[in-house]
Design a protein around this motif. Structure first.
Motif, mmCIF file in Angstrom:
data_model
loop_
_atom_site.group_PDB
_atom_site.id
_atom_site.type_symbol
_atom_site.label_atom_id
_atom_site.label_comp_id
_atom_site.label_asym_id
_atom_site.label_seq_id
_atom_site.Cartn_x
_atom_site.Cartn_y
_atom_site.Cartn_z
ATOM 1 N N UNK A 1 0.858 -1.186 0.000
ATOM 2 C CA UNK A 1 0.000 0.000 0.000
ATOM 3 C C UNK A 1 0.894 1.234 0.000
ATOM 4 N N UNK A 2 0.654 2.104 -0.975
ATOM 5 C CA UNK A 2 1.519 3.262 -1.207
ATOM 6 C C UNK A 2 0.687 4.536 -1.080
ATOM 7 N N UNK A 3 1.146 5.432 -0.217
ATOM 8 C CA UNK A 3 0.446 6.695 0.032
ATOM 9 C C UNK A 3 1.228 7.830 -0.624
ATOM 10 N N UNK A 4 0.609 8.501 -1.598
ATOM 11 C CA UNK A 4 1.249 9.579 -2.342
ATOM 12 C C UNK A 4 0.552 10.894 -2.039
ATOM 13 N N UNK A 5 1.307 11.827 -1.478
ATOM 14 C CA UNK A 5 0.735 13.141 -1.165
ATOM 15 C C UNK A 5 1.695 14.199 -1.701
ATOM 16 N N UNK A 6 2.068 15.183 -0.897
ATOM 17 C CA UNK A 6 2.962 16.236 -1.364
ATOM 18 C C UNK A 6 4.312 15.664 -1.790
ATOM 19 N N UNK A 7 4.880 16.257 -2.847
ATOM 20 C CA UNK A 7 6.217 15.897 -3.328
ATOM 21 C C UNK A 7 6.333 14.418 -3.701
ATOM 22 N N UNK A 8 5.264 13.867 -4.258
ATOM 23 C CA UNK A 8 5.296 12.442 -4.589
ATOM 24 C C UNK A 8 5.494 12.190 -6.081
ATOM 25 N N UNK A 9 4.527 12.574 -6.896
ATOM 26 C CA UNK A 9 4.624 12.329 -8.335
ATOM 27 C C UNK A 9 3.789 13.361 -9.070
ATOM 28 N N UNK A 10 4.303 13.873 -10.176
ATOM 29 C CA UNK A 10 3.588 14.837 -11.018
ATOM 30 C C UNK A 10 2.867 14.040 -12.096
ATOM 31 N N UNK A 11 1.627 13.678 -11.823
ATOM 32 C CA UNK A 11 0.907 12.757 -12.694
ATOM 33 C C UNK A 11 0.709 13.300 -14.103
ATOM 34 N N UNK A 12 0.566 14.616 -14.222
ATOM 35 C CA UNK A 12 0.332 15.192 -15.546
ATOM 36 C C UNK A 12 1.477 14.982 -16.501
ATOM 37 N N UNK A 13 2.694 14.807 -15.988
ATOM 38 C CA UNK A 13 3.873 14.628 -16.837
ATOM 39 C C UNK A 13 4.529 13.266 -16.673
ATOM 40 N N UNK A 14 4.164 12.523 -15.638
ATOM 41 C CA UNK A 14 4.871 11.283 -15.322
ATOM 42 C C UNK A 14 4.012 10.037 -15.499
ATOM 43 N N UNK A 15 3.096 10.057 -16.473
ATOM 44 C CA UNK A 15 2.254 8.883 -16.684
ATOM 45 C C UNK A 15 3.089 7.681 -17.136
ATOM 46 N N UNK A 16 4.245 7.945 -17.756
ATOM 47 C CA UNK A 16 5.118 6.846 -18.161
ATOM 48 C C UNK A 16 5.608 6.066 -16.942
ATOM 49 N N UNK A 17 5.805 6.773 -15.819
ATOM 50 C CA UNK A 17 6.244 6.093 -14.601
ATOM 51 C C UNK A 17 5.131 5.196 -14.072
ATOM 52 N N UNK A 18 3.897 5.664 -14.159
ATOM 53 C CA UNK A 18 2.771 4.826 -13.746
ATOM 54 C C UNK A 18 2.715 3.553 -14.586
ATOM 55 N N UNK A 19 2.941 3.698 -15.878
ATOM 56 C CA UNK A 19 2.940 2.528 -16.757
ATOM 57 C C UNK A 19 4.050 1.550 -16.375
ATOM 58 N N UNK A 20 5.214 2.087 -16.026
ATOM 59 C CA UNK A 20 6.324 1.230 -15.614
ATOM 60 C C UNK A 20 5.972 0.469 -14.344
ATOM 61 N N UNK A 21 5.402 1.168 -13.366
ATOM 62 C CA UNK A 21 5.035 0.508 -12.113
ATOM 63 C C UNK A 21 3.985 -0.568 -12.354
ATOM 64 N N UNK A 22 3.004 -0.261 -13.187
ATOM 65 C CA UNK A 22 1.961 -1.246 -13.482
ATOM 66 C C UNK A 22 2.562 -2.479 -14.160
ATOM 67 N N UNK A 23 3.478 -2.255 -15.092
ATOM 68 C CA UNK A 23 4.109 -3.378 -15.785
ATOM 69 C C UNK A 23 4.907 -4.258 -14.822
ATOM 70 N N UNK A 24 5.640 -3.621 -13.907
ATOM 71 C CA UNK A 24 6.445 -4.380 -12.947
ATOM 72 C C UNK A 24 5.558 -5.249 -12.066
ATOM 73 N N UNK A 25 4.464 -4.666 -11.562
ATOM 74 C CA UNK A 25 3.565 -5.413 -10.684
ATOM 75 C C UNK A 25 2.869 -6.533 -11.443
ATOM 76 N N UNK A 26 2.359 -6.228 -12.619
ATOM 77 C CA UNK A 26 1.607 -7.235 -13.370
ATOM 78 C C UNK A 26 2.513 -8.329 -13.934
ATOM 79 N N UNK A 27 3.794 -8.044 -14.099
ATOM 80 C CA UNK A 27 4.723 -9.086 -14.542
ATOM 81 C C UNK A 27 4.898 -10.163 -13.467
#
Length: 343
Positions: A152-178
Motif C-alpha cells: 500500500x503506497x500513500x502519495x501526497x505532497x512531493x510524490x509524483x507529477x501525474x500530468x507529466x509522469x504517466x510513463x512512470x505509472x505505466x512502468x510501475x503497473x508493468x512491474x507489478x503485473x509481470x
C-alpha cells in the motif's frame, strides 16, 4: 452504480445537486493515451449546459444525441474492476491524496488495514520525501511483492507529477503485473463547494484572529492568490514551476485530467469514503479493521459564510477548472446525463 458484475471505476456519493450545472469543455478522443504535450486540440462540438440540452431535445434537435455518445464512449473506456476475478491474490494499491478531500482519514484507515495484515502487507508513504525519493521508494517496494502479499503506497505532497509522469505509472503497473499481481491507482475528489468550505475552515483554524478580519483575509486570498484546486493538484502535485509554466488553458487542463483518470486510475471516488473502503476490501478479500471516519466540516468558533465569500468560491472554482472538472468526472464516470438518452 453497478454495471454487470463490475465495480464502477467512479463511485459518487450523491447525484448532481443542481439541474443547471454545466460542463464547458470540448470532448476530444484523438489524443494518444500517454500524451504529455501541453498543446491540446479542440473539438468543434461543445458540451452544452444541461438546460440547453433539454431545450434542444424538446425541439427535436440532434445536438444532444450527438454529444452524449461521446461522454458515454469515454465512460465505457475507463478502467474497471471485474468482480468475478476478486479477490486478487496480490498487488499494489497507490492512493493519491488530493488535499481537502478527507484523504488523511483514508491514509489512516489503510495503515490500520496493513497493521491487521502485517505478515503479508506493507505501507509506504511519501511523507518526508522528495519526488526522487518517493519514486525510488516505490521502485523498491514493488520489485518483489510475493504471491500473497500487498503493498500500500500513500502519495501526497512531493510524490509524483501525474500530468507529466504517466510513463512512470505505466512502468510501475508493468512491474507489478509481470509478477501476476494487480496494480491499482486510486484517488478521491470532493464537490468543489465542499472543498472550498473545507479549505476555508482549515485557514480559519490556523488564524488567531476575529472572524471579520479573517473574512477580509480570505476574500483577498481567493481573489489574488487562490489555493491550489483539485485539478491542478492532480496534474502538478506541489510542483509550482510546472503549474506556472503550463501553457494549457482551463479546457486543456480539464481534458488532460479526464484522460489521466480514464487511462490510469482504477478507483475514483467522489464524496464517499466508505465506497472506497468497500472496493479495497473486495479487491483484497480482507475484513475491515475499522470504518473510515466521515469528514465533518465544523469549527468551534462559528464561522459564518457570507454570500460574497460563497460567490468568490464559485468564481475561483470556475477559474482554476475545478467546477468543470468535477462536473466532467460526474458525467464520464457516474453517467449523470445518461437519463437524457432515454427521453
Amino acid at each position: 452504480m453497478v454495471v454487470d458484475d463490475r465495480i464502477g471505476v467512479a463511485i459518487v456519493g450523491k447525484a448532481l445537486s443542481s439541474p443547471t450545472m454545466t460542463i464547458d469543455f470540448d470532448v476530444d478522443f484523438d489524443q494518444h493515451d500517454d500524451a504529455t504535450t501541453e498543446t491540446e486540440t479542440v473539438d468543434t462540438d461543445p458540451i452544452l449546459p444541461i438546460t440547453a440540452r433539454k431545450l434542444a431535445l424538446a425541439r427535436g434537435e440532434t445536438v444532444v444525441s450527438d454529444v452524449l455518445p461521446k461522454l458515454l464512449q469515454m465512460s465505457s473506456e475507463t478502467r474497471k474492476i471485474n468482480e468475478s476475478e476478486l479477490p486478487y491474490s496480490c498487488g499494489a494499491v497507490l492512493f493519491y491524496h488530493i488535499p481537502g478531500t478527507g484523504g488523511k482519514a483514508i491514509r489512516d484507515w489503510l495503515k490500520k488495514l496493513v497493521e491487521a495484515h502485517e505478515e503479508i502487507a506493507t505501507f509506504f508513504s511519501s511523507e518526508g520525501l522528495d519526488y526522487a525519493g518517493f519514486a525510488s521508494g516505490v521502485d523498491a517496494q514493488i520489485q518483489s511483492i510475493g504471491s500473497n502479499n500487498w503493498k500500500f503506497i500513500y502519495a501526497h505532497d512531493n510524490s509524483i507529477v501525474l500530468g507529466d509522469d504517466s510513463h512512470r505509472l505505466n512502468q510501475w503497473r508493468d512491474v507489478v503485473e509481470s509478477q501476476k499481481c494487480r496494480f491499482l491507482l486510486t484517488t478521491t475528489f470532493q464537490d468543489p463547494m465542499d472543498h472550498s468550505v473545507s479549505h476555508t475552515k482549515k485557514e480559519f483554524a490556523k488564524c488567531n484572529c476575529e472572524m471579520e478580519i479573517f473574512k477580509s483575509f480570505v476574500q483577498k486570498l481567493v481573489e489574488f492568490k487562490p489555493w491550489r484546486g483539485q485539478l491542478d493538484y492532480l496534474l502538478y502535485n506541489t510542483d509550482e514551476s510546472r503549474l506556472e509554466h503550463s501553457t494549457m488553458d482551463q479546457k486543456g487542463k480539464v481534458k488532460k485530467g479526464l484522460r489521466l483518470l480514464k487511462n490510469q486510475f482504477d478507483v475514483v471516488v467522489i464524496d464517499d469514503h466508505n465506497k472506497y473502503a468497500d472496493t479495497i476490501l473486495k479487491v483484497t478479500g480482507w475484513p475491515s479493521p475499522a470504518e473510515i471516519p466521515q469528514k465533518v466540516l465544523s469549527d468551534s468558533r462559528d464561522l459564518v459564510f457570507t454570500k460574497e465569500m460563497v460567490s468568490s468560491w464559485g468564481k475561483m472554482s470556475s477559474k482554476n477548472g475545478d467546477a468543470d472538472f468535477i462536473d466532467a468526472v460526474n458525467h464520464v464516470f457516474f453517467n449523470s446525463l445518461g437519463y437524457l438518452m432515454e427521453q
